[in-house]
Write an enzyme that holds these catalytic residues in place. Structure first.
Site, PDB file in Angstrom:
ATOM      1  CB  CYS A 258      -0.878   0.025   1.241  1.00  0.00           C
ATOM      2  SG  CYS A 258      -1.622  -1.539   1.580  1.00  0.00           S
TER       3      CYS A 258
HETATM    4  N1  SAJ Z   1       6.837   2.379   8.445  1.00  0.00           N
HETATM    5  C1  SAJ Z   1       7.929   3.133   8.885  1.00  0.00           C
HETATM    6  N2  SAJ Z   1       7.714   4.107   9.814  1.00  0.00           N
HETATM    7  C2  SAJ Z   1       6.458   4.349  10.321  1.00  0.00           C
HETATM    8  C3  SAJ Z   1       5.356   3.573   9.863  1.00  0.00           C
HETATM    9  C4  SAJ Z   1       5.569   2.596   8.925  1.00  0.00           C
HETATM   10  O1  SAJ Z   1       9.064   2.932   8.449  1.00  0.00           O
HETATM   11  O2  SAJ Z   1       6.333   5.234  11.161  1.00  0.00           O
HETATM   12  C5  SAJ Z   1       7.055   1.362   7.423  1.00  0.00           C
HETATM   13  C6  SAJ Z   1       6.761  -0.030   7.936  1.00  0.00           C
HETATM   14  O3  SAJ Z   1       7.943  -0.598   8.479  1.00  0.00           O
HETATM   15  C7  SAJ Z   1       6.310  -0.754   6.693  1.00  0.00           C
HETATM   16  C8  SAJ Z   1       5.687   0.332   5.821  1.00  0.00           C
HETATM   17  O4  SAJ Z   1       6.138   1.577   6.362  1.00  0.00           O
HETATM   18  O5  SAJ Z   1       7.398  -1.313   5.986  1.00  0.00           O
HETATM   19  C9  SAJ Z   1       4.159   0.291   5.802  1.00  0.00           C
HETATM   20  O6  SAJ Z   1       3.757   0.327   7.141  1.00  0.00           O
HETATM   21  P1  SAJ Z   1       2.184   0.373   7.505  1.00  0.00           P
HETATM   22  O7  SAJ Z   1       2.061   0.309   8.990  1.00  0.00           O
HETATM   23  O8  SAJ Z   1       1.530   1.492   6.819  1.00  0.00           O
HETATM   24  O9  SAJ Z   1       1.698  -1.028   6.957  1.00  0.00           O
HETATM   25  P2  SAJ Z   1       0.604  -1.468   5.872  1.00  0.00           P
HETATM   26  O10 SAJ Z   1       1.012  -0.987   4.530  1.00  0.00           O
HETATM   27  O11 SAJ Z   1       0.344  -2.922   6.067  1.00  0.00           O
HETATM   28  O12 SAJ Z   1      -0.759  -0.817   6.314  1.00  0.00           O
HETATM   29  C10 SAJ Z   1      -1.198   0.412   5.926  1.00  0.00           C
HETATM   30  C11 SAJ Z   1      -2.218   0.679   6.997  1.00  0.00           C
HETATM   31  N3  SAJ Z   1      -1.451   1.098   8.163  1.00  0.00           N
HETATM   32  C12 SAJ Z   1      -1.875   1.789   9.204  1.00  0.00           C
HETATM   33  O13 SAJ Z   1      -2.831   2.510   9.129  1.00  0.00           O
HETATM   34  C13 SAJ Z   1      -1.134   1.593  10.475  1.00  0.00           C
HETATM   35  C14 SAJ Z   1      -3.181   1.623   6.458  1.00  0.00           C
HETATM   36  O14 SAJ Z   1      -2.532   2.778   6.046  1.00  0.00           O
HETATM   37  C15 SAJ Z   1      -3.962   0.959   5.357  1.00  0.00           C
HETATM   38  O15 SAJ Z   1      -5.049   0.285   5.944  1.00  0.00           O
HETATM   39  C16 SAJ Z   1      -3.133  -0.017   4.577  1.00  0.00           C
HETATM   40  O16 SAJ Z   1      -1.772   0.400   4.610  1.00  0.00           O
HETATM   41  C17 SAJ Z   1      -3.695  -0.015   3.182  1.00  0.00           C
HETATM   42  O17 SAJ Z   1      -4.319  -1.048   2.855  1.00  0.00           O
HETATM   43  O18 SAJ Z   1      -3.596   0.996   2.486  1.00  0.00           O
END
Ligand code: SAJ
Length: 417
Positions: A258
């Site tokens: 995502c």
């Molecule tokens: N990450 C960081 N720093 C942060 C947050 C995340 O480096 O502060 C990295 C994570 O390690 C990961 C990536 O970003 O590799 C994505 O992290 P993520 O928590 O956004 O994980 P996703 O892609 O599984 O989930 C996100 C959902 N996350 C949250 O809301 C916490 C949300 O945005 C959506 O429901 C989903 O993408 C989607 O389907 O779009």
């Protein structure tokens, strides 16, 4: 059927589950026979759907099928198929087009068709609608058409489909109201907006916001290291502000299907206006640079202790893209591993969710015993903080560690990004 779900993945199956739990007669349509076979045998391949959940659904009448004719017998059809990027980093709507064509072949009047796949604003109106209207039926008159972004957060124990507000936009007001009524049967809060583009854009805003803010702290991590500033502390301190600040943490790169992908759907649309969406392009550049920055930090840590990457044994802790789930899509561990191998490192990995891991086809040895693995490595690289990892094991060994998640106590031998 009350509902046919197209695409039985981490979005489609929670939708099928909640709708069935609300008493709707639900059928799942898939193009992948292995998924159909697994689901009908009660074997879930979805992180958040247990076999027990599935057994309950099957007992309640749910089934998965390859037979598209079930769509003609469904009052509502929801499309939950992937929207990846192609090799040129451009939106790939082939799954959406394919699913929509399948619907068009089986569309009967009075049906509600909803698209949930994350996509550029205008897709529902400009791509899905013409395909559906090729059936001879007219959107808004003969059938209803809406867009509602999925907000499934894989592995999130607190938020699921039912208790996450659901945005809904319709091709017409009647389409919107029909879709609001549909989701209100099993989602606590439904949020109507005036059109499909507003709903498509809401999703892209959510995830672009996340992507850009992760890039912000990633870039700050790089210069704070040079300034000798402990950014991790500054982030925790900033997070004490009770309003107007959302905490993001630096990391080894941004994985998943995502956050690294959705912003490109937005910049694709903006570019059609003839100019770039610079925020997204800069954020992509920063986030994509993190793996090589991590490798440079490993190199510096080893060099500070009179070692070279070449010939050193590097233990990678956590090769998935985020903690506590088994998903490796776009994991930053892959580019990190490639670069370390290029520099002559000997790689091993430990990850409770990954039984076998390959880098460009070459298997990386898997360590079962964390303590022994840390003791035998020249440097440990903490990439994902799986809850299953006993971090004191890593800290207490007196071995070199680069912590990319800011979860270990810093010391002479333990550095954080
Ligand atoms: N990450 C960081 N720093 C942060 C947050 C995340 O480096 O502060 C990295 C994570 O390690 C990961 C990536 O970003 O590799 C994505 O992290 P993520 O928590 O956004 O994980 P996703 O892609 O599984 O989930 C996100 C959902 N996350 C949250 O809301 C916490 C949300 O945005 C959506 O429901 C989903 O993408 C989607 O389907 O779009």
């Amino acid at each position: 059927y009350d509902l046919a779900v197209i695409g039985l993945g981490y979005v489609g199956m929670p939708l099928a589950k909640e709708a069935a739990a609300a008493g709707l007669r639900v059928v799942g349509f898939e193009v992948d026979p292995r998924k159909v076979e697994a689901l009908n045998a009660g074997r879930s391949y979805i992180d958040d759907l247990t076999d027990a959940d599935l057994e309950h659904m099957l007992a309640g009448g749910f089934s998965a099928t390859l037979d598209e004719s079930v769509l003609a017998d469904s009052r509502t059809i929801v499309i939950c198929v992937p929207t990846p990027l192609d090799e040129d980093h451009r939106p790939d709507l082939s799954a959406v087009e394919g699913a929509t064509q399948t619907v068009a072949r089986n569309l009967s009047s009075g049906t509600l068709v909803v698209l949930e796949s994350t996509t550029w604003p205008g897709t529902t109106d400009e791509v899905a609608r013409p395909i559906l209207e090729a059936s001879g039926l007219v959107a808004g008159t003969d059938f209803h058409l809406a867009f509602s972004p999925e907000r499934i957060d894989p592995g999130n124990p607190k938020y699921g489909l039912r208790n996450t507000p659901k945005v809904v936009g319709g091709y017409t007001a009647a389409c919107r109201d029909r879709a609001v009524g549909f989701y209100s049967q099993f989602v606590e809060q439904v949020v109507p907006v005036s059109g499909t583009r507003e709903a498509e854009m809401a999703k892209l805003l959510e995830n672009t916001y996340r992507h850009v803010n992760i890039a912000l702290v990633n870039e700050m991590a790089i210069f704070c290291d040079e300034l000798g500033i402990n950014l991790w502390e500054s982030i925790e301190a900033a997070a004490t502000k009770p309003f107007g600040f959302q905490k993001f943490l630096p990391g080894p790169g941004v994985g998943g299907h995502c956050i690294p992908v959705d912003p490109s759907y937005l910049s694709y649309t903006v570019r059609k206006l003839g100019y770039p969406f610079r925020f997204v392009e800069l954020a992509q550049e920063i986030n994509e640079r993190m793996p090589s920055y991590v490798v440079a930090r490993v190199q510096r840590l080893l060099n500070r202790h009179k070692k070279a990457v070449n010939g050193s044994k590097v233990l990678l802790l956590g090769v998935t893209y985020k903690p506590d789930i088994a998903d490796e899509r776009e994991t930053p561990a892959l580019p990190v591993a490639r670069a370390l191998l290029e520099l002559g490192a000997e790689l091993v990995f430990a990850d409770p969710y990954v039984k076998e891991w390959r880098v460009d086809g070459n298997p990386v040895p898997r360590e079962e015993d964390l303590s022994r693995a840390v003791a035998e490595a020249d440097v440990t690289l903490l990439m994902q903080q799986h809850a299953a990892f006993d971090l004191s094991t890593v800290e207490d060994h007196g071995r070199l560690v680069l912590d990319t998640r800011g979860v270990l106590a810093e010391g002479e031998r333990v550095e954080r990004l």
